[in-house]
Scaffold this active site. Structure first.
Site, short mmCIF file in Angstrom:
data_model
loop_
_atom_site.label_atom_id
_atom_site.label_comp_id
_atom_site.label_asym_id
_atom_site.label_seq_id
_atom_site.Cartn_x
_atom_site.Cartn_y
_atom_site.Cartn_z
CD GLU A 45 16.46 110.78 31.30
OE1 GLU A 45 17.24 109.83 31.60
OE2 GLU A 45 16.36 111.77 30.62
CE LYS A 79 23.86 109.33 38.74
NZ LYS A 79 24.70 108.10 39.04
CG ASP A 123 22.89 102.44 42.06
OD1 ASP A 123 23.97 102.86 41.65
OD2 ASP A 123 23.03 102.13 43.49
CE1 TYR A 161 22.98 107.16 29.87
CE2 TYR A 161 22.13 105.49 31.52
CZ TYR A 161 22.95 106.12 30.93
OH TYR A 161 24.53 106.05 30.86
CE LYS A 197 25.11 109.79 43.04
NZ LYS A 197 26.74 109.98 42.88
CB CYS A 254 20.56 73.29 66.42
SG CYS A 254 19.06 74.18 66.28
CB CYS A 286 16.78 71.52 68.98
SG CYS A 286 17.76 70.80 67.43
CB CYS A 340 19.31 72.37 62.77
SG CYS A 340 18.61 71.15 64.10
CB CYS A 389 15.00 71.46 65.02
SG CYS A 389 15.53 73.08 65.37
S1 IVH Z 1 23.08 110.52 31.14
C1 IVH Z 1 26.76 112.84 29.53
N1 IVH Z 1 20.84 109.49 32.52
O1 IVH Z 1 25.05 107.72 35.81
C2 IVH Z 1 25.65 112.19 30.32
N2 IVH Z 1 22.97 108.71 33.08
O2 IVH Z 1 27.18 109.67 36.69
C3 IVH Z 1 25.50 110.77 30.17
N3 IVH Z 1 22.90 107.06 34.91
O3 IVH Z 1 27.77 106.82 33.41
C4 IVH Z 1 24.79 110.12 31.31
N4 IVH Z 1 20.90 107.03 35.20
O4 IVH Z 1 25.83 105.33 34.09
C5 IVH Z 1 22.15 109.65 32.22
N5 IVH Z 1 18.86 108.67 33.44
C6 IVH Z 1 20.14 108.80 33.33
C7 IVH Z 1 21.18 108.03 33.98
C8 IVH Z 1 22.63 108.06 33.91
C9 IVH Z 1 22.04 106.66 35.39
C10 IVH Z 1 24.30 106.85 35.09
C11 IVH Z 1 25.04 106.45 33.76
C12 IVH Z 1 26.42 107.55 33.99
C13 IVH Z 1 26.23 108.15 35.36
C14 IVH Z 1 26.92 109.41 35.23
#
Ligand code: IVH
Length: 782
Positions: free
Chosen positions: A118, A120, A122, A230, A315, A409, A412, A439, A445
């Protein structure tokens, strides 16, 4: 009553289904206009029958009263984090430990463990509790055991189901996932924050966190938050991916990028692929997450202190780096706003050489505390312009100096003024300093003039092809054009003097200018370049008010009755048309003796744009001190007309209101300016056919509402722009590529891939002549 209740239930179920198709499956099942129409119907029914409103109605995602603080909640199962990997070796090592701990046979490189893959996301982690299929609690992660109860905020997130679909869900179920803001949502949010002088967010994650942790849930409701599930802590299926699939069937949004991998090498392939596509994903991700797919094996593997042994986050390399702020330049935009831009010592960041970054505005510079000469941390997310995130104070050189907004400005030389923010609160206009500088000379201008001409002639505005940016720059520099009106006075011999414009191109340009003289009302409004009036708002104005005269004289309060028009935009529109310079340009453009533009006014109201204001809402919009919308409605119910409220008998008023509020109403209308203004609003609602007593004008049920059309190939008889405008005037949506959702294709010469796809899908295809007869059937002649 029973019939109404059934109707409400039917509308809710319908809206829930459409929401599911839109947010979870990513396959919209109706057009936005149709959705809005159903939504408005439900809202109207609920307003008439408040006793039938339930917490889980789609209309209730609007937030409620503000809290003083969030209460704390305990997570029965702690919300742990994930171990991190930054290279493939760590990933291979992770897999080896899994295989070892599970005591699986290690047969020469044989791949044995099945992993889910999956992105990750943000954002921030959130836990959602469902009881009997209804959302009962939403909480933040906090310190992993104690989080905050953000239930009322979570209920405003559009794609979180308030009620699960189908059946078979566990009585108690906890799902977990990430609340985040998409890249587009983040851009929009910062633009609107800048306009209202609000906080600028450094990145989408901060914006999501700040938005979800708002004590006033109405603010959360206004933010573009999304959810992606997730995990689930309750037992459902035997594997993680089956769990997610089942949750999706119950209406829960899950990642569209969820995949299965056999063995760690396939996980590494997934990582490489998603890393490559990272910039084109609609949301920010900072890596990929891999989980042992079997729940039984996850149990066997268990946890270390703070993280599971069965999952890991791989990461991406950092998108932040250090560099030096060499200078700050100031750029002048189309509406005169002066924006500071960081000039940086060039540095490579995620493969791109970065030498400038956005600083947004002077408040942002103050917030960062940044000085010229400082070492700064810059962040680059996807294709977004790099941002200055923070300053490394310890590295500040002695000769560092403060950033100052120039007094004049940079283009102008005319004075720079600070923007003002106007808000109406408690019946008074409150004017405060905005965060932006402008401006003062507006369209005289040259920087603003060039930008506004570029906008005026652009494809989606007046659409004059052949008038490129470089040509416009020269025309403005040589003073051949000083306003959009001058475009229509250009002579071929003037154009031919410009660099890079050949004789034939200049003649073509004169023809293009001539052909642009019949824009639709919506295009014309958009072309004027009113701050915050994009294509959509321009269309709303045209489709609801039907003529430029009405748009020009509409009062801000009347404008706020239109879909998506807030008070801020309404004031921008008003002040644009109040400006005498703008008035002069518009009359020159429309005068038959000068430029001779003829607007194609919208002929009829279309169903989604018929607006019926109520007396209660009018009273509410007056912002009478201590009178909220509930009291405004009470007044409306009791006195039935504006005149009735203005001349209300004191005793009668006291009958429904406490002394303080009754006095507030009385004092407000004792001021003749207030009374006259209220009467002026009412009169305008009558003039525009929006008054509660107005007989509704003939409402055209546009024949193509909900249909998506595609234009492909080159057309001989009519221009593509005209075709698009015509189809849109019939209610259709026009897009550029064929999909299963396409209703009909208009194919000109040389159409290939779209045509092939249409044939494959068995879609209706019209050639140009057939299309012309289709138009004729709708009384449109070309
Ligand atoms: S699983 C015990 N899946 O990453 C495992 N976390 O560093 C629980 N996060 O606190 C997390 N995408 O906020 C999981 N596909 C994903 C995720 C994910 C983002 C975040 C989540 C977690 C942090 C862990």
């Amino acid at each position: 009553m029973i019939a109404t209740h059934d109707h409400i239930l039917k509308l809710r179920a319908e809206l829930d289904q459409h929401n599911y198709h839109y947010h979870v499956l990513d396959e919209p099942s109706i057009s936005d206009a149709e959705y809005d129409c159903l939504f408005r119907n439900l809202k109207a029914l609920e307003a008439a029958h408040p006793e039938l409103v339930t917490r889980n109605s789609p209309t209730q995602r609007i937030g409620g009263t503000a809290l003083l603080a969030f209460t704390k909640v305990k997570h029965e199962i702690p919300m742990l984090s994930l171990g991190n990997a930054f290279d493939a070796t760590t990933m291979v090592e992770f897999d080896r430990l899994v295989v070892e701990a599970l005591d699986l046979p290690i047969e020469d490189d044989c791949t044995t463990v099945e992993y889910s893959c999956e992105p990750k996301l943000d954002g921030l982690a959130v836990s959602l509790l469902y009881r009997n299929g209804e959302l009962v609690r939403g909480a933040t992660r906090g310190d992993s055991t104690i989080g905050e109860d953000v239930s009322i905020n979570v209920r405003t997130v559009r794609n979180i189901p308030l009620k699960l679909h189908g059946s078979g869900w566990p009585i108690n179920m906890e799902v977990r996932g990430e609340v985040f803001i998409s890249k587009a949502g983040f851009k929009r949010l910062n633009v609107s924050q800048m306009e209202v002088g609000g906080k600028i967010f450094a990145n989408a994650r901060n914006a999501a966190g700040g938005s979800l942790r708002q004590l006033d849930s109405k603010i959360t409701a206004s933010r573009p938050l999304e959810f992606c599930c997730y995990s689930v802590t309750t037992d459902i299926c035997a594997t993680h991916t089956d769990n997610l699939q089942q949750l999706q069937n119950w209406g829960m949004p899950i990642s569209h990028e969820l995949k299965l991998a056999n063995g760690i090498q396939n996980c590494l392939d997934y990582y490489r692929d998603i890393k490559e596509r990272r910039n084109s994903l609609p949301y920010e991700i900072d890596g990929a997450v891999f989980k042992v797919n079997s729940i039984a094996l996850q149990r066997k593997l268990g946890f270390r202190t703070r993280e599971p042994r069965w999952a890991i986050a791989y990461k991406f390399p950092s998108m932040e780096t250090l560099t030096e702020l060499v200078d700050v330049a100031f750029q002048v935009g189309r509406t005169g706003i002066i924006t500071p831009v960081a000039r940086l010592k060039p540095v490579k960041l995620t493969g791109v050489l970065v030498s400038s970054a956005t600083l947004h505005n002077m408040d942002e510079i103050a917030r960062l505390g940044v000085m010229i000469g400082d070492t700064v941390i810059i962040h680059r997310a996807g294709d977004v312009i790099p941002q200055v995130v923070s300053v490394v104070i310890e590295r500040r050189p002695e000769n560092a100096y403060a950033v100052q907004m120039p007094e004049s400005c940079p283009v102008c030389g005319s004075p720079v003024e600070r923007t003002k923010l106007v808000k109406r609160r408690k019946g008074k206009e409150i004017v405060s300093n905005g965060v932006l500088y402008r401006c003062a000379r507006r369209l005289t201008c040259s920087a603003q003039l060039k930008q506004s001409i570029i906008h005026f002639v652009s494809r989606r505005a007046i659409n004059i092809s052949g008038l490129g940016d470089k040509t416009i720059e020269q025309l403005v520099d040589k003073k051949l054009i000083c306003s959009p009106a001058d475009i229509y006075k250009l002579k071929p011999e003037q154009i031919i003097t410009l660099q890079g414009v050949a004789d034939i191109a200049s003649r073509k340009l004169i023809v293009a200018i001539k052909n642009s003289k019949m824009p639709t009302l919506a295009r014309f409004i958009y072309a004027l370049g009113i701050a915050n009036v994009g294509e959509e708002i321009a269309k709303v104005l045209a489709q609801s008010l039907l003529s430029l005269e009405r748009v020009q004289k509409a009062l801000p309060e009347v404008l706020t009755y239109l879909p998506d028009v807030g008070l801020e935009v309404a004031h921008e529109i008003r002040s644009f048309f109040d400006d005498s310079y703008n008035q002069g340009i518009i009359s020159m453009l429309l005068s038959p003796d000068e430029c001779g533009l003829q607007l194609q006014n919208q002929l009829d109201l279309s169903a989604p744009f018929t607006i019926s204001a109520t007396l209660g809402s009018l009273l509410d919009k007056l912002h009478i001190p201590s009178i909220g919308s509930g009291v405004a409605q009470k007044l409306a119910n009791r006195f039935s007309s504006l005149e009735g409220v203005v001349n209300a008998d004191w005793l009668e008023m006291r009958h429904i209101l406490p002394a303080k509020q009754a006095k507030a109403v009385r004092n407000f209308f004792n001021n003749s300016d207030n009374t006259n203004y209220a009467i002026a609003i009412e009169q305008q609602l009558k003039d525009f056919g929006m008054h509660w007593q107005s007989k509704k004008k003939f409402v055209k049920n546009l024949p193509e509402v909900g249909h998506t059309w595609v234009l492909t190939g080159s057309l001989k008889l009519i221009s593509r722009t005209l075709v698009k405008d015509m189809l849109e005037s019939l209610g259709a949506k026009v897009v550029s590529s064929v999909s299963a959702r396409t209703y009909c294709v208009v194919a000109g010469l040389g159409a290939t891939s779209n045509l092939a796809k249409a044939a494959q899908l068995g879609l209706q295809v019209l050639d140009e002549e057939e299309f012309v007869s289709f138009l004729a059937k709708h009384n449109i002649t070309v």
